[in-house]
Scaffold this motif. Structure first.
Motif, PDB file in Angstrom:
ATOM      1  N   TYR A 154      47.749  48.479  47.374  1.00  0.00           N
ATOM      2  CA  TYR A 154      46.945  49.669  47.594  1.00  0.00           C
ATOM      3  C   TYR A 154      46.091  49.487  48.837  1.00  0.00           C
ATOM      4  CZ  TYR A 154      48.327  49.709  42.758  1.00  0.00           C
ATOM      5  OH  TYR A 154      49.072  49.625  41.629  1.00  0.00           O
ATOM      6  N   GLN A 190      39.466  42.648  44.178  1.00  0.00           N
ATOM      7  CA  GLN A 190      39.657  41.200  44.083  1.00  0.00           C
ATOM      8  C   GLN A 190      38.545  40.574  43.252  1.00  0.00           C
ATOM      9  OE1 GLN A 190      40.015  39.625  48.102  1.00  0.00           O
ATOM     10  NE2 GLN A 190      42.242  39.765  48.015  1.00  0.00           N
ATOM     11  N   ARG A 195      42.450  47.541  52.874  1.00  0.00           N
ATOM     12  CA  ARG A 195      43.418  47.204  53.922  1.00  0.00           C
ATOM     13  C   ARG A 195      44.371  48.380  54.087  1.00  0.00           C
ATOM     14  NH1 ARG A 195      45.099  41.026  52.129  1.00  0.00           N
ATOM     15  NH2 ARG A 195      42.967  40.331  51.826  1.00  0.00           N
ATOM     16  N   ARG A 205      50.121  30.792  53.533  1.00  0.00           N
ATOM     17  CA  ARG A 205      49.012  31.742  53.460  1.00  0.00           C
ATOM     18  C   ARG A 205      48.861  32.512  54.775  1.00  0.00           C
ATOM     19  NH1 ARG A 205      47.752  33.539  50.040  1.00  0.00           N
ATOM     20  NH2 ARG A 205      45.517  33.688  50.152  1.00  0.00           N
ATOM     21  N   ALA A 265      52.465  38.125  43.651  1.00  0.00           N
ATOM     22  CA  ALA A 265      51.375  37.159  43.824  1.00  0.00           C
ATOM     23  C   ALA A 265      50.094  37.756  43.254  1.00  0.00           C
ATOM     24  CB  ALA A 265      51.188  36.821  45.287  1.00  0.00           C
ATOM     25  N   GLY A 297      51.647  47.862  43.185  1.00  0.00           N
ATOM     26  CA  GLY A 297      50.921  46.602  43.330  1.00  0.00           C
ATOM     27  C   GLY A 297      50.300  46.397  44.704  1.00  0.00           C
ATOM     28  N   GLU A 308      47.420  49.050  54.425  1.00  0.00           N
ATOM     29  CA  GLU A 308      48.806  48.619  54.296  1.00  0.00           C
ATOM     30  C   GLU A 308      49.645  49.784  53.808  1.00  0.00           C
ATOM     31  OE1 GLU A 308      49.358  44.296  53.037  1.00  0.00           O
ATOM     32  OE2 GLU A 308      47.714  44.944  51.771  1.00  0.00           O
TER      33      GLU A 308
END
Ligand code: AMP
Length: 533
Positions: free
Chosen positions: A234, A239, A225, A373, A395, A232, A227
């Motif tokens: 990246y 996952q 992603r 969510r 999270a 925390g 971002e």
């Protein structure tokens, strides 16, 4: 250029991992392996099988599953078109992106791009890369129409120097833009930003609805992603997730999945975990839709006091306002209506039963009415786990029920629920609480000198490694002093000293590097001794 500057330029470029990505190195990778091994074990005993899906998928899969309006799809995906030529794509983008021209030079470039593009389309048809059908012919003729008009306007403009007729071209240029935008030169694909959509795609593609239901799958691997990187967070992150597809939507399924998750965290040694749960109902007027309408109306009343993001979300996705971390919005959010008061009877009963099932399993939870969510496909049960030592990105796992997703992707109506653990954050939290991996030492360092000793050392290394011991065999001869120094630096427990004397006598010297004690042992006795430790 000066000599100095030249030299500087010739220096080979140093490469670095790209922003938001990183190398995972030993000894840290040992911790990653331990966590993944724990996942294999725990998920295995709960009856889950591992699935490995491709990292590349069609962009459309994520747009459909995750939702075109979400940040993940709208702003954060790494997407590209696979085509024979990037120039082709550039011409297409240029023509598709041009709506108005008010300058002769620009018109000149445009007219040429259009002609390159239409030639490229004809070549692509010849190479059977684009279909030779009515649609392609129609878009070609639309582009040619614009080309003729713009070429004529260009010629007139160049001759007279007047450029008054630009407005008259607007309609033609727009028509060519729409035609160009519809050309599909290749497949649009993306690096996966998450894996639930892929797992559902695989479930449908492999007709897994014909297997005994529900089908329980887990996965682990990198996600991507775009971002803004921070601690925390990246751009390539990992996952570990699990999905339960098919079968009923019995609350026991939700609860057992969460029980498994908490067992996994426990086995990993994760500290300070907190499980939050909520139900976001289902998409019906007497349930979530009714609530969202009410929420939107309430938010409209306080719109002026909200930040720009929340203001925008009132229109696009009011539930997301509840996610806000902005300090000054907290007091306002606290006054908003709760979804629990607006669930339909069935969703209410389901939620109560999930909580009861969690209690039966001794799983401690906290209710959080603001937990909604970020991804569009969730319904009913949603949950999140936070852990200590992570700052604002605390999270470590998010999950929930998504009963409509498989159908949305063209499969049969299928219930679904799953979670995704952020492995990077899990590892960070373990390290923060002192559960990091120790550097990998060696059991035995073989200090050898002399050619005969070397042959024996090779054989000894093989035998000891066969017995499962971690052995370092230096590739070149070292003086004993130097060899022992290296052995200590590598964190070896023992040094096996092999010189001509040892080979001749058949008695090998084993030095305990912690106590400096030495003993002489035969090959057999040495193996037994080390094995018995
Ligand atoms: P999501 O797929 O957004 O529900 O995320 C599930 C979990 O993945 C989160 O709780 C995080 O732990 C982790 N995660 C999501 N995005 C990132 C990221 N960019 N970097 C690291 N971890 C992430």
């Amino acid at each position: 250029m000066s000599e100095g500057a030249k030299k500087k330029e010739e220096k080979p470029r140093k490469f670095q991992a790209i922003r938001g990505t990183r190398d995972l190195l030993p000894p840290e990778t040992a911790l990653w392996n331990r966590v993944e091994q724990t996942a294999h074990e725990v998920f295995g005993i709960y009856g889950f099988g591992e699935i490995r899906t491709p990292i590349l998928e069609q962009t459309e899969l994520f747009a459909r599953a995750v939702g075109g309006e979400t940040d993940v799809v709208a702003k954060e995906m790494y997407s590209f078109v696979v085509a024979d030529s990037t120039r082709l794509i550039a011409w297409k983008d240029f023509v598709a992106g041009t709506r108005r021209i008010r300058d002769l030079d620009e018109l000149d470039i445009y007219e040429r791009s259009l002609s390159y593009l239409s030639r490229a389309v004809r070549e692509a048809v010849k190479a059977e890369y684009l279909p030779d059908d009515g649609e392609t012919q129609s878009l070609l003729s639309r582009m040619n129409g614009t080309m003729l008009v713009t070429a004529a306007a260009l010629a007139r403009g160049r001759k007279s120097g007047v450029s008054a007729e630009f407005e008259e071209l607007d309609k033609q240029i727009e028509d060519a833009a729409i035609a160009a935008a519809s050309i599909k030169f290749g497949e649009e694909i993306s690096l996966r930003p998450e894996a639930t959509a892929s797992v559902c795609r695989a479930y449908i593609e492999h007709n897994m609805q014909q297997l005994p239901q529900p089908v329980k799958l887990y996965y682990m691997g990198p996600m991507f992603r775009r971002e803004r990187p921070q601690k925390g967070r990246y751009r390539q992150f990992y996952q570990i997730g699990a999905e339960i597809l098919g079968g009923p939507d019995a609350p026991a399924i939700d609860a057992e999945l969460i029980e498994m998750l908490m067992t996994f965290f426990d086995k990993c040694g994760l500290q300070g975990t907190e499980l939050s749960i909520n139900s976001i109902g289902h998409a019906a007027d007497n349930c979530r839709r009714g609530y969202v309408a009410k929420l939107r109306a309430e938010l409209e009343k306080v719109k002026d006091k909200l930040g720009a993001d929340s203001q925008r979300r009132i229109e696009t996705n009011p539930l997301r306002v509840l996610d806000s971390k902005l300090e000054h919005e907290q007091a306002i959010i606290a006054t908003l209506p709760h979804i629990a008061d607006h669930l339909c009877d069935e969703c209410k009963t389901h939620y109560a039963a999930v909580k009861h099932e969690l209690e039966l399993r001794g799983v401690i939870y906290r209710e959080n009415w603001r937990l909604v969510r970020g991804l569009d496909y969730y319904m009913r049960t949603t949950f999140e786990i936070t852990a200590q030592g992570l700052g604002s990105q605390n999270a470590v796992c998010g999950g929930g029920r998504y009963d409509g997703l498989v159908e949305l992707l063209g499969g049969p109506p299928t219930k679904g629920i799953g979670f995704a653990i952020g492995e990077d954050r899990l590892i960070l939290s373990l390290q923060e609480s002192g559960k990091g991996a120790a550097p990998q030492g060696r059991d035995v360092y073989i200090a050898w000198m002399g050619e005969r000793a070397y042959a024996t050392a090779i054989r000894a290394a093989k035998d000891l490694r066969n017995a499962g011991l971690r052995v370092e065999l230096p590739p070149t001869e070292l003086k004993f002093g130097k060899a022992l120094e290296r052995a200590s630096k590598l964190g070896s427990r023992f040094a096996l000293i092999l010189g001509d004397n040892e080979v001749q006598s058949g008695e090998w010297t084993l030095k305990n590097l912690a106590t400096s004690e030495q003993q002489k042992l035969t090959e057999q006795a040495l193996l037994e001794y080390l094995h018995g430790l």
